[in-house]
Design a protein around this motif. Sequence first.
Motif, short mmCIF file in Angstrom:
data_model
loop_
_atom_site.label_atom_id
_atom_site.label_comp_id
_atom_site.label_asym_id
_atom_site.label_seq_id
_atom_site.Cartn_x
_atom_site.Cartn_y
_atom_site.Cartn_z
N GLN A 1 0.83 -1.20 0.00
CA GLN A 1 0.00 0.00 0.00
C GLN A 1 0.86 1.26 0.00
O GLN A 1 1.87 1.32 0.71
N ARG B 1 8.94 3.15 -2.68
CA ARG B 1 9.11 2.28 -1.51
C ARG B 1 8.19 1.07 -1.60
O ARG B 1 8.59 -0.05 -1.33
N VAL C 1 6.15 8.74 4.27
CA VAL C 1 7.53 8.26 4.13
C VAL C 1 8.22 8.41 5.48
O VAL C 1 7.73 9.12 6.35
N GLU D 1 15.27 1.01 0.74
CA GLU D 1 15.79 -0.24 1.27
C GLU D 1 14.76 -0.90 2.20
O GLU D 1 14.53 -2.10 2.13
N LEU D 2 14.13 -0.06 3.02
CA LEU D 2 13.12 -0.62 3.93
C LEU D 2 11.91 -1.14 3.16
O LEU D 2 11.22 -2.04 3.63
N GLY D 3 11.67 -0.58 1.98
CA GLY D 3 10.59 -1.12 1.17
C GLY D 3 10.83 -2.58 0.83
O GLY D 3 9.89 -3.36 0.67
N ASP E 1 17.51 4.81 2.28
CA ASP E 1 17.07 3.98 3.39
C ASP E 1 15.58 3.66 3.28
O ASP E 1 15.15 2.54 3.56
#
Lengths: 303, 247
Positions: B80, B151, B87, B98-100, B95
């Motif tokens: 989603q 993301r 964000v 990357e977290l995505g 970052d």
Amino acid sequence: MSLSLLSRGEMQFDQLLQYTLSGLSTGAIYALIGIGFSIIYNATGIINFAQGEFVMLGGLFTLTCLDLLKLPIWAAVPCAVVASTVAGLLFERLAIRPLKAPTPINLVIITIGGSILIRGLAMLAWGKDTHSIPSFSGDDPIAIGGATILPQHLWILAITVIIIIINKYYFYYTISGKAMRACAYNRRAAGLVGIDVRRMVLFSFLISSAMGAMAGIIVAPLTMTAYDVGVMLGLKGFCAAIIGGMSSGMATVVGGLLLGILESLGAGLISSGYKDAIAFIILLLILFIRPQGLFGKADSERV
Amino acid sequence: MLRLKNINTYYGKVHALKNISLHLGQGEIVTLIGANGAGKTTILNTISGVTPASAGEILFNKEPVSALQPDRIVKLGISQVPEGRQVFKPLSVEDNLELGAYLRYRSREWKATIHKDMKQVFELFPRLEERRKQLAGTMSGGEQQMLAIGRALMANPKLLLLDEPSMGLAPLVVQEIFRVLERLRQESGTTILLVEQNAKAALKLADRGYVLETGKVILEGAADELMENAEVKRAYLGKDKKEMWER
């Protein structure tokens, strides 16, 4: 006349140096405990009032490892950290996670209740006596200028610095640390990118109970330890975290050091009877005047 | 691909979704339109597991997903892009991306695949590459929206849920974002469920649409049919200009 004045001035300077140095090392302890508070608070919104108990457990588990298991100190310390961390994880799993309605007031009551329970169990296990733990490397004082410090003071400062560096590395350079910062900033969005928020909560308890235990261990040779040392140390750590605006970084470290030094100066120059009062006066002043912490910007972006 | 059957969701005592049923086919772009409070966002959050349904069933590729935690749902392939972008402002663009891909970081090829995927996102939104080291919170609204989409794409979703991607953005930026959605469908066959206030733009992009009012589906059909529907015209399309002016 002038000579005696000079020597008096020198003596005062030495005294100040002495107070500052010992304040620094107690401050480092407060900083470690304070960071523990902040990490859990940022990940979960909980003020974990049981934080001090893990400090106490660190010291007492070390005692057991040394006396009962006859481990050398370099092995006893990690064992005690692991044991206290396990206690921290159990606390999260058994007391925090099962909560059906995790409202702030419920959580506060639970952590206070947990703290009383852990203290009670510790009293049953280790008794009410005050125990001492040997210093890591002897007790020969080291002269610095006109002041002296103990080798243990250096251990405290060195270990604190190392822990803070590891902490920084974890939060800024590992994916798990970044995920925890993401959780702290916005839990819902963190869940939406696939971060298991509950696991991050468990992680935050792991890190802060380990840090608390470490603080309890390195301070024990100086101050002795007993089942109830966690109360005061926990509150002082909380105070450091408040000064630092609940940051898990340098602000809380500075908060801890500041608190330690002010406390030590106050005890030396005014009266040692006011030592604890100083911390709480600072706590109240900060909460009244700058609730966002000494260095915090007045934003409330946390949702 | 996705099917909601008689979904009912409550916010406390508020009955936010009343017997919602809808479906999405593979590769489709479907839009939900409706006024504020109609339940559009709640539908997305119910699918994502943020506000679980109290009754009804959600099937994703024929498997029930209604009782899962948000992170499990992402793992299944539903990402989603939340309303208001959300964000991670204190973290850098890199970052955030990357977290995505957080769910894949345990896999061995993590390092290689994540760079490949990040390149793809940068290809869609070149602006993000210029700002990769910048903190997300210091970027403009449009850039943050691009980051939020990027993301979500980092999780390699099969189904992308978008909540008001045009909210508060300049028309040019909105155009750019809608172009990217179009490209996503063409190039990677991503299925998209799009919630929009900007009904005109949404219906232009979508294959089909559902019109919601106070927690109920009152109308559904092909996008071009809805565009011609008198009721929709009166309530959602005619108002568009005024809404933009109001902002």
